[in-house]
Design an enzyme around this catalytic site. Sequence first.
Site, PDB file in Angstrom:
ATOM      1  N   GLY A   1       0.829  -1.208   0.000  1.00 29.65           N
ATOM      2  CA  GLY A   1       0.000   0.000   0.000  1.00 29.65           C
ATOM      3  C   GLY A   1       0.854   1.244   0.000  1.00 29.65           C
ATOM      4  CB  SER A   2       1.525   4.037  -1.454  1.00 29.62           C
ATOM      5  OG  SER A   2       0.496   4.261  -2.380  1.00 29.62           O
ATOM      6  N   GLY A   3       0.495   5.663   1.074  1.00 27.17           N
ATOM      7  CA  GLY A   3      -0.328   6.731   1.614  1.00 27.17           C
ATOM      8  C   GLY A   3       0.426   8.039   1.512  1.00 27.17           C
ATOM      9  CB  ALA A   4      -0.289  11.355   2.987  1.00 22.91           C
TER      10      ALA A   4
ATOM     11  CB  ILE B   1       6.073   2.696  -0.217  1.00 20.25           C
ATOM     12  CG1 ILE B   1       5.945   3.622  -1.431  1.00 20.25           C
ATOM     13  CG2 ILE B   1       5.836   1.248  -0.619  1.00 20.25           C
ATOM     14  CD1 ILE B   1       6.867   3.282  -2.575  1.00 20.25           C
ATOM     15  CB  VAL B   2       2.729   0.168   3.709  1.00 20.51           C
ATOM     16  CG1 VAL B   2       2.690  -0.840   4.853  1.00 20.51           C
ATOM     17  CG2 VAL B   2       2.346   1.563   4.214  1.00 20.51           C
TER      18      VAL B   2
ATOM     19  CE  LYS C   1       2.978   5.053   7.995  1.00 19.50           C
ATOM     20  NZ  LYS C   1       1.577   5.440   8.107  1.00 19.50           N
TER      21      LYS C   1
ATOM     22  CG  ASP D   1      -8.511  12.898   7.799  1.00 17.24           C
ATOM     23  OD1 ASP D   1      -9.521  13.027   7.074  1.00 17.24           O
ATOM     24  OD2 ASP D   1      -7.355  12.890   7.350  1.00 17.24           O
TER      25      ASP D   1
HETATM   26  P1  AMP Z   1      -0.753   4.577   5.341  1.00 18.53           P
HETATM   27  O1  AMP Z   1       0.520   5.060   4.752  1.00 18.53           O
HETATM   28  O2  AMP Z   1      -0.659   4.302   6.807  1.00 18.53           O
HETATM   29  O3  AMP Z   1      -1.911   5.482   4.988  1.00 18.53           O
HETATM   30  O4  AMP Z   1      -1.068   3.183   4.668  1.00 18.53           O
HETATM   31  C1  AMP Z   1      -1.321   3.055   3.284  1.00 18.53           C
HETATM   32  C2  AMP Z   1      -1.930   1.698   2.960  1.00 18.53           C
HETATM   33  O5  AMP Z   1      -1.009   0.658   3.270  1.00 18.53           O
HETATM   34  C3  AMP Z   1      -3.187   1.359   3.770  1.00 18.53           C
HETATM   35  O6  AMP Z   1      -4.349   1.867   3.143  1.00 18.53           O
HETATM   36  C4  AMP Z   1      -3.174  -0.157   3.745  1.00 18.53           C
HETATM   37  O7  AMP Z   1      -3.712  -0.638   2.525  1.00 18.53           O
HETATM   38  C5  AMP Z   1      -1.692  -0.485   3.766  1.00 18.53           C
HETATM   39  N1  AMP Z   1      -1.236  -0.748   5.151  1.00 18.53           N
HETATM   40  C6  AMP Z   1      -0.665   0.142   5.997  1.00 18.53           C
HETATM   41  N2  AMP Z   1      -0.349  -0.421   7.168  1.00 18.53           N
HETATM   42  C7  AMP Z   1      -0.740  -1.715   7.082  1.00 18.53           C
HETATM   43  C8  AMP Z   1      -0.704  -2.833   7.977  1.00 18.53           C
HETATM   44  N3  AMP Z   1      -0.185  -2.722   9.203  1.00 18.53           N
HETATM   45  N4  AMP Z   1      -1.184  -4.015   7.557  1.00 18.53           N
HETATM   46  C9  AMP Z   1      -1.705  -4.120   6.295  1.00 18.53           C
HETATM   47  N5  AMP Z   1      -1.773  -3.116   5.422  1.00 18.53           N
HETATM   48  C10 AMP Z   1      -1.299  -1.925   5.789  1.00 18.53           C
END
Ligand code: AMP
Length: 375
Positions: A45-48, A51-52, A67, A163
């Site tokens: 996954g990735s967020g703001a 990358i995770v 992360k 949020d």
């Molecule tokens: P974040 O950067 O925390 O917003 O995470 C981005 C995405 O990574 C999330 O929407 C999940 O799909 C995935 N993700 C983050 N942390 C976890 C975790 N501990 N276990 C499984 N997926 C995760």
Amino acid sequence: MNDQTSFYQDFTMNKNKKEKEFYSVDVGDSTFTVLKRYQNLRPIGSGAQGIVCSAYDQHLDRHVAIKKLSRPFQNQTHAKRAYRELVLMKCVNHKNIIGLLNVFTPQKSLEDFQDVYLVMELMDANLCQVIQMELDHERLSYLLYQMLCGIKHLHAAGIIHRDLKPSNIVVKSDCTLKILDFGLARTAATGLLMTPYVVTRYYRAPEVILGMGYQANVDVWSVGCIMAEMVRGSVLFPGSDHIDQWNKVIEQLGTPSQEFLMKLNQSVRTYVENRPRYAGYSFEKLFPDVLFPADSEHNKLKASQARDLLSRMLVIDASKRILVEEALQHPYINVWYDPAEVEAPPPVIVDKQLDEREHTVEQWRGSSSLYSYET
Ligand code: AMP
């Protein structure tokens, strides 16, 4: 000797040992440089913030999520958010909030200090993926119960999220659920000029959209939006921007009462009063029977309870909206009620100025917390 000096000495003493412990692997556009104990990295996954990846932890003999916070101190917003998240993750210990297993930086000197890696429990999917599935009442109500338990625990520690969204909630195939982040800091700017990353506002409560004061049940609105999406299979209020977000709310729920308008500051009130007037729809229209499994008497009862809960959570005026504690007692939810989960002792947040302080690389350097946490 102050913290900063002692941290520096710890850091340099471990330098040679640490040099051997890391290896690098490319993940998409990014490179992860992680401790050798973490093997088999796969992007999940990735967020703001970055990358995770999933990984296998040879020390704990289990899979974990890692992360990467890329240059968390590149600006004040990133630094503040990353520092706050790290401190809170370490303090909070509840089954419905993600747990921190380890934290490290691979850089060899303070001058090079760049990236921070957070190691967390690994879950199977985020809630966006679950929303696509057809959920029975048992699963739906259990997921909601766990969200409310996690939120109640955060509130007990004085953390109001503001949020919550499906991408920040993760689940396992056994239907257990954890909240991934701690939302907006009290002092966070919610408006423009935040980050180039697209901010999802669909789940933000009217009091956040309209810049009003807020209380703990601001988070109940988000749970209502998430529940609605799980029932409908599509976003309830898909606003294209801040303004459109409000339009989507009033088109469906109706223009709020004069009493509510009086709580707004003058300029926002003028804007809100000048919107076209909408009558809104009943909850029977917004969430008709066909959206729920209602094939038996039991399921029909559950469907009407689910709709009743939605109608109490999706209330524009926060003073008339259900509270978290009341939602946990609602007939649709209280079948799961376990005092050990709902009334777990609140975490103690040691850093009282967490939201007020500005965090730069200097604070990070002085934060021995980065190097002292490991399971
Ligand atoms: P974040 O950067 O925390 O917003 O995470 C981005 C995405 O990574 C999330 O929407 C999940 O799909 C995935 N993700 C983050 N942390 C976890 C975790 N501990 N276990 C499984 N997926 C995760």
